[in-house]
Enzyme design. Sequence first.
Site, PDB file in Angstrom:
ATOM      1  N   ASP A  50       0.855  -1.140  -0.038  1.00  0.00           N
ATOM      2  CA  ASP A  50       0.113  -0.126  -0.014  1.00  0.00           C
ATOM      3  C   ASP A  50       0.863   1.228   0.148  1.00  0.00           C
ATOM      4  O   ASP A  50       1.951   1.506   0.896  1.00  0.00           O
ATOM      5  CB  ASP A  50      -0.933   0.199   1.230  1.00  0.00           C
ATOM      6  CG  ASP A  50      -1.942   1.343   1.332  1.00  0.00           C
ATOM      7  OD1 ASP A  50      -2.774   1.197   0.540  1.00  0.00           O
ATOM      8  OD2 ASP A  50      -1.461   2.121   2.268  1.00  0.00           O
ATOM      9  N   TYR A  55       2.808  10.335   0.176  1.00  0.00           N
ATOM     10  CA  TYR A  55       3.751   9.816   1.036  1.00  0.00           C
ATOM     11  C   TYR A  55       5.075  10.300   0.422  1.00  0.00           C
ATOM     12  O   TYR A  55       5.380   9.754  -0.723  1.00  0.00           O
ATOM     13  CB  TYR A  55       3.560   8.136   1.119  1.00  0.00           C
ATOM     14  CG  TYR A  55       2.499   7.601   1.823  1.00  0.00           C
ATOM     15  CD1 TYR A  55       1.642   8.340   2.531  1.00  0.00           C
ATOM     16  CD2 TYR A  55       2.248   6.273   1.625  1.00  0.00           C
ATOM     17  CE1 TYR A  55       0.456   7.846   3.033  1.00  0.00           C
ATOM     18  CE2 TYR A  55       0.878   5.886   2.054  1.00  0.00           C
ATOM     19  CZ  TYR A  55      -0.057   6.528   2.964  1.00  0.00           C
ATOM     20  OH  TYR A  55      -0.989   6.142   3.437  1.00  0.00           O
ATOM     21  N   SER A 152     -10.825   6.145   1.782  1.00  0.00           N
ATOM     22  CA  SER A 152      -9.859   6.057   2.846  1.00  0.00           C
ATOM     23  C   SER A 152     -10.459   6.984   3.831  1.00  0.00           C
ATOM     24  O   SER A 152     -10.517   8.296   3.256  1.00  0.00           O
ATOM     25  CB  SER A 152      -8.676   6.203   2.600  1.00  0.00           C
ATOM     26  OG  SER A 152      -7.763   6.170   3.725  1.00  0.00           O
ATOM     27  N   TRP A 207      -5.150   0.822   8.724  1.00  0.00           N
ATOM     28  CA  TRP A 207      -4.056   1.329   8.927  1.00  0.00           C
ATOM     29  C   TRP A 207      -3.527   1.691  10.311  1.00  0.00           C
ATOM     30  O   TRP A 207      -4.542   1.661  11.100  1.00  0.00           O
ATOM     31  CB  TRP A 207      -3.506   2.631   7.989  1.00  0.00           C
ATOM     32  CG  TRP A 207      -4.671   3.729   8.152  1.00  0.00           C
ATOM     33  CD1 TRP A 207      -5.786   3.837   7.911  1.00  0.00           C
ATOM     34  CD2 TRP A 207      -4.434   5.042   9.017  1.00  0.00           C
ATOM     35  NE1 TRP A 207      -6.278   5.214   8.115  1.00  0.00           N
ATOM     36  CE2 TRP A 207      -5.479   6.042   8.776  1.00  0.00           C
ATOM     37  CE3 TRP A 207      -3.325   5.096   9.694  1.00  0.00           C
ATOM     38  CZ2 TRP A 207      -5.474   7.193   9.291  1.00  0.00           C
ATOM     39  CZ3 TRP A 207      -3.216   6.525  10.135  1.00  0.00           C
ATOM     40  CH2 TRP A 207      -4.294   7.333  10.388  1.00  0.00           C
ATOM     41  N   PRO A 209      -2.335   0.166  12.981  1.00  0.00           N
ATOM     42  CA  PRO A 209      -2.769  -0.952  13.917  1.00  0.00           C
ATOM     43  C   PRO A 209      -2.141  -0.843  15.124  1.00  0.00           C
ATOM     44  O   PRO A 209      -2.600  -1.397  16.438  1.00  0.00           O
ATOM     45  CB  PRO A 209      -2.673  -2.081  13.344  1.00  0.00           C
ATOM     46  CG  PRO A 209      -1.444  -2.093  12.281  1.00  0.00           C
ATOM     47  CD  PRO A 209      -1.586  -0.458  11.669  1.00  0.00           C
ATOM     48  N   ALA A 211      -1.442   2.049  16.509  1.00  0.00           N
ATOM     49  CA  ALA A 211      -1.341   3.668  16.880  1.00  0.00           C
ATOM     50  C   ALA A 211       0.076   4.309  16.779  1.00  0.00           C
ATOM     51  O   ALA A 211       0.451   5.216  17.815  1.00  0.00           O
ATOM     52  CB  ALA A 211      -1.970   3.530  18.334  1.00  0.00           C
ATOM     53  N   LYS A 218       6.954   2.113  23.012  1.00  0.00           N
ATOM     54  CA  LYS A 218       8.038   2.924  22.468  1.00  0.00           C
ATOM     55  C   LYS A 218       7.768   4.260  23.405  1.00  0.00           C
ATOM     56  O   LYS A 218       8.959   4.857  23.714  1.00  0.00           O
ATOM     57  CB  LYS A 218       7.889   3.267  21.051  1.00  0.00           C
ATOM     58  CG  LYS A 218       8.784   4.175  20.716  1.00  0.00           C
ATOM     59  CD  LYS A 218       8.515   4.432  19.224  1.00  0.00           C
ATOM     60  CE  LYS A 218       9.557   3.907  18.149  1.00  0.00           C
ATOM     61  NZ  LYS A 218       9.270   4.175  16.597  1.00  0.00           N
ATOM     62  N   GLY A 282       3.721  -1.387   8.900  1.00  0.00           N
ATOM     63  CA  GLY A 282       4.528  -0.395   8.676  1.00  0.00           C
ATOM     64  C   GLY A 282       6.080  -0.837   9.304  1.00  0.00           C
ATOM     65  O   GLY A 282       6.287  -0.808  10.650  1.00  0.00           O
ATOM     66  N   GLN A 288      11.645  -5.473  12.873  1.00  0.00           N
ATOM     67  CA  GLN A 288      10.421  -4.998  13.135  1.00  0.00           C
ATOM     68  C   GLN A 288       9.356  -5.789  12.468  1.00  0.00           C
ATOM     69  O   GLN A 288       8.159  -6.293  12.830  1.00  0.00           O
ATOM     70  CB  GLN A 288      10.134  -3.509  12.790  1.00  0.00           C
ATOM     71  CG  GLN A 288      10.899  -2.669  13.836  1.00  0.00           C
ATOM     72  CD  GLN A 288      10.534  -1.189  13.196  1.00  0.00           C
ATOM     73  OE1 GLN A 288      10.386  -0.848  11.979  1.00  0.00           O
ATOM     74  NE2 GLN A 288      10.682  -0.232  14.291  1.00  0.00           N
TER      75      GLN A 288
END
Length: 315
Positions: A50, A55, A152, A207, A209, A211, A218, A282, A288
Site C-alpha cells: 500500500d 507519502y 479511505s 492502517w 494498527p 497507533a 515505545k 509499517g 520489526q
Amino acid sequence: MQYRSLGKCGTKVSAFGLGGWTTYGGTVTDDKMVKSIIHAAFTAGINFFDIADVYARGASEVAMGKVLKDLPRHELVISSKLFWPMSDDVNDSGLSRKHIMESIDKSLKRIGTDYLDIYFCHRFDANTPVEETVRAMDDLVHQGKILYWGTSEWTGAQIRQARGICDHRNLYAPQVEQPQYNLMSRTKFEQDVAPVCLDASMGTVVWSPLASGFLTGKYDTAVPAGSRLAQMEWLKDSLYTEDKISRVRAFGERSQALGITRTQLALAWAVSHPAVSSVILGASKLEQLQENLGALTVKISPEVRADLEKLFPLA
C-alpha cells in the site's frame, strides 16, 4: 500467511500488508534496506503493498516501485491513493475528474506499473460532487488503469452515498475502505464504518494498527527523538496523555502474561475483526517486520478480547 477477499470480491489480499507511510522514501531512504524489507515481506507471503502519492511527495511510490518491479506482477496487489495536495497548483488536490485523471498517470509512472489493483480516494472531498468522483473512477476501471477503487477515512454515510450513485448509474462501486483501526481508535470503525462495509460486502484494509507505535511501549517513558510523535505534533497531542500511557503499560502486562510482545497482541486483535481484510504494517527495520509477522500465530480468545476492549473502551 492467510489470504482474504476484499468483501464480495474474487481478488485476495494477505491478512497483513506492507505500507509506505512515513517510511520508504521518507525516514527510510536506503534502497538496500527498502529492498530487504519488501523482499522479506513477499517471501513471508505478503502480497498487498500500500502506497499513496502524498507519502514523501511521491518518493514512497518511487522507492517501493523500484523493488516491486522485480517481483512477479501477477502475484502482487498494489494500491495507491490521491487527494492531498501534491503542489501549490489550485487543481493539484482533491477528487475532481481533472485531478484523478492526471494523478493516476503520475502514480503509475512513479511506481513503474501499467495498472493499480486498488486506487483509493484518500479522503472525502466536500468540494467535488460525489458523482463526478465515482464516474472518473469508473472510467479508470474501463481504461484498465485500475482494477478496483476504494475510499479511505470516509464515513459510513459517505460510502453509502457513493455506492448509491454507482448502483443507480450502473458504475463500478468502491470495493474497499481504508480506515484507521487500533485499540485506541475503535469507535468510528466499529460503530460506523464496519457495519456499512459488511452490509455492502466491501472489504477493509486498516492502517495504524499500532497507533503509530504507541501500543508497542515505545513511548512509555518519553517521546524518542525522530519518532512519529516527535515529528507529528497533532499525533502527539492526541495520544500522549497520562491516562493513555497508563493503559498501554497495563497492556504490556497483558502481553507479557501471554508470552508475546505488545506489537503481536495489538496486531492479532486488529486482524481478528470480521470486517478486516488486511492490516497494513509499517516497518523501517527487518526485525520489526519479523516481529509483526509473529502475530500470525496468535489466537485471540473471547476472554482476552473482552479484557482488552475493557482496557481500551469505545470513546
